[in-house]
Design a protein around this motif. Sequence first.
Motif, PDB file in Angstrom:
ATOM      1  N   PHE A 143       0.841  -1.206   0.084  1.00 38.79           N
ATOM      2  CA  PHE A 143      -0.028  -0.270  -0.099  1.00 38.79           C
ATOM      3  C   PHE A 143       0.877   1.333   0.067  1.00 38.79           C
ATOM      4  O   PHE A 143       0.443   2.162  -0.378  1.00 38.79           O
TER       5      PHE A 143
ATOM      6  N   LEU B  26      -4.152  -4.374  -7.229  1.00 38.24           N
ATOM      7  CA  LEU B  26      -4.601  -4.005  -5.804  1.00 38.24           C
ATOM      8  C   LEU B  26      -5.830  -4.284  -5.515  1.00 38.24           C
ATOM      9  O   LEU B  26      -6.333  -4.759  -4.379  1.00 38.24           O
TER      10      LEU B  26
ATOM     11  N   SER C  52     -11.543  -1.486  -6.754  1.00 37.62           N
ATOM     12  CA  SER C  52     -12.435  -0.510  -6.077  1.00 37.62           C
ATOM     13  C   SER C  52     -11.768   0.866  -6.304  1.00 37.62           C
ATOM     14  O   SER C  52     -10.873   1.063  -6.098  1.00 37.62           O
TER      15      SER C  52
ATOM     16  N   GLN D 222     -18.147   6.744  -0.027  1.00 38.55           N
ATOM     17  CA  GLN D 222     -17.838   5.265  -0.377  1.00 38.55           C
ATOM     18  C   GLN D 222     -18.536   4.355   0.363  1.00 38.55           C
ATOM     19  O   GLN D 222     -19.299   4.846   1.400  1.00 38.55           O
ATOM     20  N   GLY D 223     -18.423   3.209   0.152  1.00 37.08           N
ATOM     21  CA  GLY D 223     -19.173   2.025   0.941  1.00 37.08           C
ATOM     22  C   GLY D 223     -19.120   1.978   2.357  1.00 37.08           C
ATOM     23  O   GLY D 223     -19.950   1.884   3.273  1.00 37.08           O
ATOM     24  N   ARG D 224     -17.996   2.111   2.832  1.00 41.20           N
ATOM     25  CA  ARG D 224     -17.447   2.190   4.123  1.00 41.20           C
ATOM     26  C   ARG D 224     -18.375   3.308   5.071  1.00 41.20           C
ATOM     27  O   ARG D 224     -18.772   3.061   6.222  1.00 41.20           O
TER      28      ARG D 224
ATOM     29  N   GLU E 244     -21.711   1.701   5.492  1.00 39.69           N
ATOM     30  CA  GLU E 244     -21.643   0.824   6.489  1.00 39.69           C
ATOM     31  C   GLU E 244     -21.511   1.625   8.034  1.00 39.69           C
ATOM     32  O   GLU E 244     -22.474   1.157   9.053  1.00 39.69           O
TER      33      GLU E 244
ATOM     34  N   PHE F  26     -16.462  -8.315   4.846  1.00 43.65           N
ATOM     35  CA  PHE F  26     -15.343  -7.913   4.431  1.00 43.65           C
ATOM     36  C   PHE F  26     -14.476  -6.959   5.317  1.00 43.65           C
ATOM     37  O   PHE F  26     -15.227  -6.539   6.443  1.00 43.65           O
TER      38      PHE F  26
ATOM     39  N   THR G  78     -13.549  -3.798   6.045  1.00 48.10           N
ATOM     40  CA  THR G  78     -14.262  -2.564   6.391  1.00 48.10           C
ATOM     41  C   THR G  78     -15.429  -2.830   7.101  1.00 48.10           C
ATOM     42  O   THR G  78     -15.991  -2.019   8.266  1.00 48.10           O
ATOM     43  N   THR G  79     -16.369  -3.800   6.661  1.00 51.89           N
ATOM     44  CA  THR G  79     -17.658  -4.151   7.509  1.00 51.89           C
ATOM     45  C   THR G  79     -17.166  -4.685   8.603  1.00 51.89           C
ATOM     46  O   THR G  79     -18.135  -4.236   9.774  1.00 51.89           O
TER      47      THR G  79
ATOM     48  N   ASP H 253     -24.858  -6.394   1.323  1.00 52.37           N
ATOM     49  CA  ASP H 253     -23.658  -5.588   0.918  1.00 52.37           C
ATOM     50  C   ASP H 253     -23.572  -5.966  -0.671  1.00 52.37           C
ATOM     51  O   ASP H 253     -23.105  -6.855  -0.873  1.00 52.37           O
TER      52      ASP H 253
ATOM     53  N   CYS I  44     -21.873  -4.511  -3.347  1.00 56.79           N
ATOM     54  CA  CYS I  44     -20.759  -3.827  -3.831  1.00 56.79           C
ATOM     55  C   CYS I  44     -20.663  -4.437  -5.399  1.00 56.79           C
ATOM     56  O   CYS I  44     -20.471  -3.601  -6.368  1.00 56.79           O
TER      57      CYS I  44
ATOM     58  N   SER J 105     -20.838   0.112  -2.229  1.00 56.62           N
ATOM     59  CA  SER J 105     -19.535   0.974  -2.863  1.00 56.62           C
ATOM     60  C   SER J 105     -19.767   1.087  -4.491  1.00 56.62           C
ATOM     61  O   SER J 105     -19.535   0.117  -5.064  1.00 56.62           O
TER      62      SER J 105
ATOM     63  N   LYS K 140     -17.563   2.126  -6.039  1.00 58.08           N
ATOM     64  CA  LYS K 140     -16.535   2.172  -6.863  1.00 58.08           C
ATOM     65  C   LYS K 140     -16.303   0.665  -7.145  1.00 58.08           C
ATOM     66  O   LYS K 140     -15.286   0.583  -7.921  1.00 58.08           O
TER      67      LYS K 140
ATOM     68  N   MET L 283      -4.230  -9.301   7.030  1.00 56.77           N
ATOM     69  CA  MET L 283      -5.531  -8.519   6.960  1.00 56.77           C
ATOM     70  C   MET L 283      -6.378  -8.921   8.271  1.00 56.77           C
ATOM     71  O   MET L 283      -7.066  -8.155   8.796  1.00 56.77           O
TER      72      MET L 283
ATOM     73  N   ARG M 103      -4.828 -11.821  -3.540  1.00 59.05           N
ATOM     74  CA  ARG M 103      -5.939 -11.388  -4.481  1.00 59.05           C
ATOM     75  C   ARG M 103      -5.300 -10.767  -5.667  1.00 59.05           C
ATOM     76  O   ARG M 103      -4.546  -9.805  -5.427  1.00 59.05           O
TER      77      ARG M 103
HETATM   78  C1  P70 Z   1     -11.492  -4.144  -2.291  1.00 59.20           C
HETATM   79  C2  P70 Z   1     -11.966  -2.879  -1.478  1.00 59.20           C
HETATM   80  C3  P70 Z   1     -14.203  -2.618  -0.358  1.00 59.20           C
HETATM   81  C4  P70 Z   1     -15.568  -3.073   0.180  1.00 59.20           C
HETATM   82  C5  P70 Z   1     -15.941  -4.492  -0.267  1.00 59.20           C
HETATM   83  C6  P70 Z   1     -17.158  -4.984   0.107  1.00 59.20           C
HETATM   84  C7  P70 Z   1     -17.644  -6.573   0.222  1.00 59.20           C
HETATM   85  C8  P70 Z   1     -17.556  -2.879   1.548  1.00 59.20           C
HETATM   86  C9  P70 Z   1     -16.333  -2.319   1.171  1.00 59.20           C
HETATM   87  C10 P70 Z   1     -15.977  -0.815   1.261  1.00 59.20           C
HETATM   88  C11 P70 Z   1     -11.171  -2.450  -0.227  1.00 59.20           C
HETATM   89  C12 P70 Z   1      -9.869  -2.724  -0.346  1.00 59.20           C
HETATM   90  C13 P70 Z   1      -9.206  -3.676  -0.017  1.00 59.20           C
HETATM   91  C14 P70 Z   1      -7.799  -3.876  -0.321  1.00 59.20           C
HETATM   92  C15 P70 Z   1      -6.988  -3.006  -1.175  1.00 59.20           C
HETATM   93  C16 P70 Z   1      -7.814  -1.827  -1.380  1.00 59.20           C
HETATM   94  C17 P70 Z   1      -9.279  -1.718  -1.226  1.00 59.20           C
HETATM   95  N1  P70 Z   1     -13.402  -3.466  -0.805  1.00 59.20           N
HETATM   96  N2  P70 Z   1     -17.991  -4.292   1.020  1.00 59.20           N
HETATM   97  O1  P70 Z   1     -10.664  -4.107  -2.768  1.00 59.20           O
HETATM   98  O2  P70 Z   1     -16.350   0.047   0.298  1.00 59.20           O
HETATM   99  O3  P70 Z   1     -13.831   0.926   0.088  1.00 59.20           O
HETATM  100  O4  P70 Z   1     -16.091   1.982  -1.012  1.00 59.20           O
HETATM  101  O5  P70 Z   1     -15.360   2.016   1.531  1.00 59.20           O
HETATM  102  O6  P70 Z   1     -15.099  -5.234  -0.969  1.00 59.20           O
HETATM  103  O7  P70 Z   1     -11.982  -5.281  -2.073  1.00 59.20           O
HETATM  104  P1  P70 Z   1     -15.298   1.341  -0.138  1.00 59.20           P
END
Ligand code: P70
Length: 465
Positions: A36, A48, A51, A98-100, A103, A123, A125-126, A213, A215, A253, A255, A384, A404
């Motif tokens: 990161f 990476l 999103s 954004q998604g979090r 949440e 996930f 953030t959740t 959720d 996404c 999200s 994104k 993680m 991943r």
């Molecule tokens: C990802 C990113 C975000 C995510 C999600 C689910 C199922 C909510 C969110 C939050 C986060 C990430 C992980 C590793 C590296 C970079 C970013 N997932 N629920 O890549 O959404 O990011 O918009 O707050 O997968 O999977 P948000």
Amino acid sequence: MRFPAEPFRIKVVEPLRRVSREERERLIREAGLNIFAVPADSIYVDLLTDSGTSAMSDRQWAAIMMGDESYAGSRNFYHFEAAVRDIFGYKHVIPTHQGRVAENLLFSTVLKAGDIVPNNIHFDTTRANVQHQGAEALDLVIDEGHDPTSLHPFKGNLDPAKLDALLTVERARVPLVMLTVTNNSGGGQPVSLANARAVHDVCKHHKVPLFFDACRFAENAYFIQQRESGCANKSIREIAQEMFALGDGCTMSAKKDGLVNIGGFLALNDSEWSQRITNLLILIEGFPTYGGLAGRDLEAIAQGLQEVLSEDYLAFRIGQVAHLGERLSDGGVPIVKPVGGHAVYIDAKRFLPGIPQSEFPGQALVVALYLEYGIRAVEVGSLMFAQKDEKTGAMVYPKLELVRLAVPRRVYTTEHMRYVADSVIELYNNREKLRGLRLTYEAPVLRHFTARLEAIAASPAGAAR
Ligand code: P70
């Protein structure tokens, strides 16, 4: 394997910089072996995350020019609200940046300490947002969801029997149930319509609201269309509508399947919850007709939500990811199967069986992929998710130790995927050179974003560890 070629042509290009191995070695060292912290312009293929990394279409860029930046009542909000209501069907639509944040708004409104939130798998953030309220994030995915070799077509399914057993005893502690589509932490695996219906029935029986959720809802719907009996003739929109009609709300999200670089929302039917959430939104995010976004962002999401439902797009998208998985698998690399919607997940436990989870085999693989090939992946494993058990003080490691390779939407060509596959296969053939890592810094929550690590020195003369 045959899959459709890119259903778009390229109008704008963004040059990629190739940096030398010496420079990569310096950069990853300075980053404390945390991917990161590596500057993105020194990465060749950046997997990476999927999103916020999508390429927007010409129509989305045109939508950006149609931004109405009025503080209140922007026309873009009404377009956005209509697009969300059409697919998701919920009464109240609350934009967030954004998604979090969706949440956080939901959980800080409806959870209290000691509560439990069941999900297929939360996930990061959740999970963190649930735990931030002093509540417990409980994963109830079907057993196959924890087995990287099981070929179950809907490995994201939540086990309705486990949910029923929990609610029979603990109903009072469960303010809502979540279902993540697709199940990111379990390998981007889909949830079937039949399973969503079964979960809905259990929730209804115990009178507990069900939230999605959402996404990667379009990718999930595509898998349903391809794999679930009776769904082949339904459109992606119809499948999504049918699924969300089984719930009381969703966090999103944009994104991911909103095909934009920033944005999200919370949508729900309960007016009392919505009112409390809106009051909080105004406090921390913004006025209810923009959330944390500009008007133009809302318009780009409204357009993205239409484009993501295209079957041509989804056939290419899911096919490109599957193709990467197939190449890796053919090269002998252990991956999670079936391949998920947005990413290929390497099984680091089988890739590096000699490195214990306490020495972060997944992260060791991530570091080597960057160092040797300029590819950025992300660890979804012990860095993680490992957590100290509050009662015993012992570290609890996640069942899956994955790396991943998330594929951004409409960004890389299939030739990039070939480069990635060839690189990972070469690394696999040299895997005995990799060493475990140890932490030198960790933050109290979501530590993977800022952790620093160092390599554990090779044991003398290759002594067995
Ligand atoms: C990802 C990113 C975000 C995510 C999600 C689910 C199922 C909510 C969110 C939050 C986060 C990430 C992980 C590793 C590296 C970079 C970013 N997932 N629920 O890549 O959404 O990011 O918009 O707050 O997968 O999977 P948000």
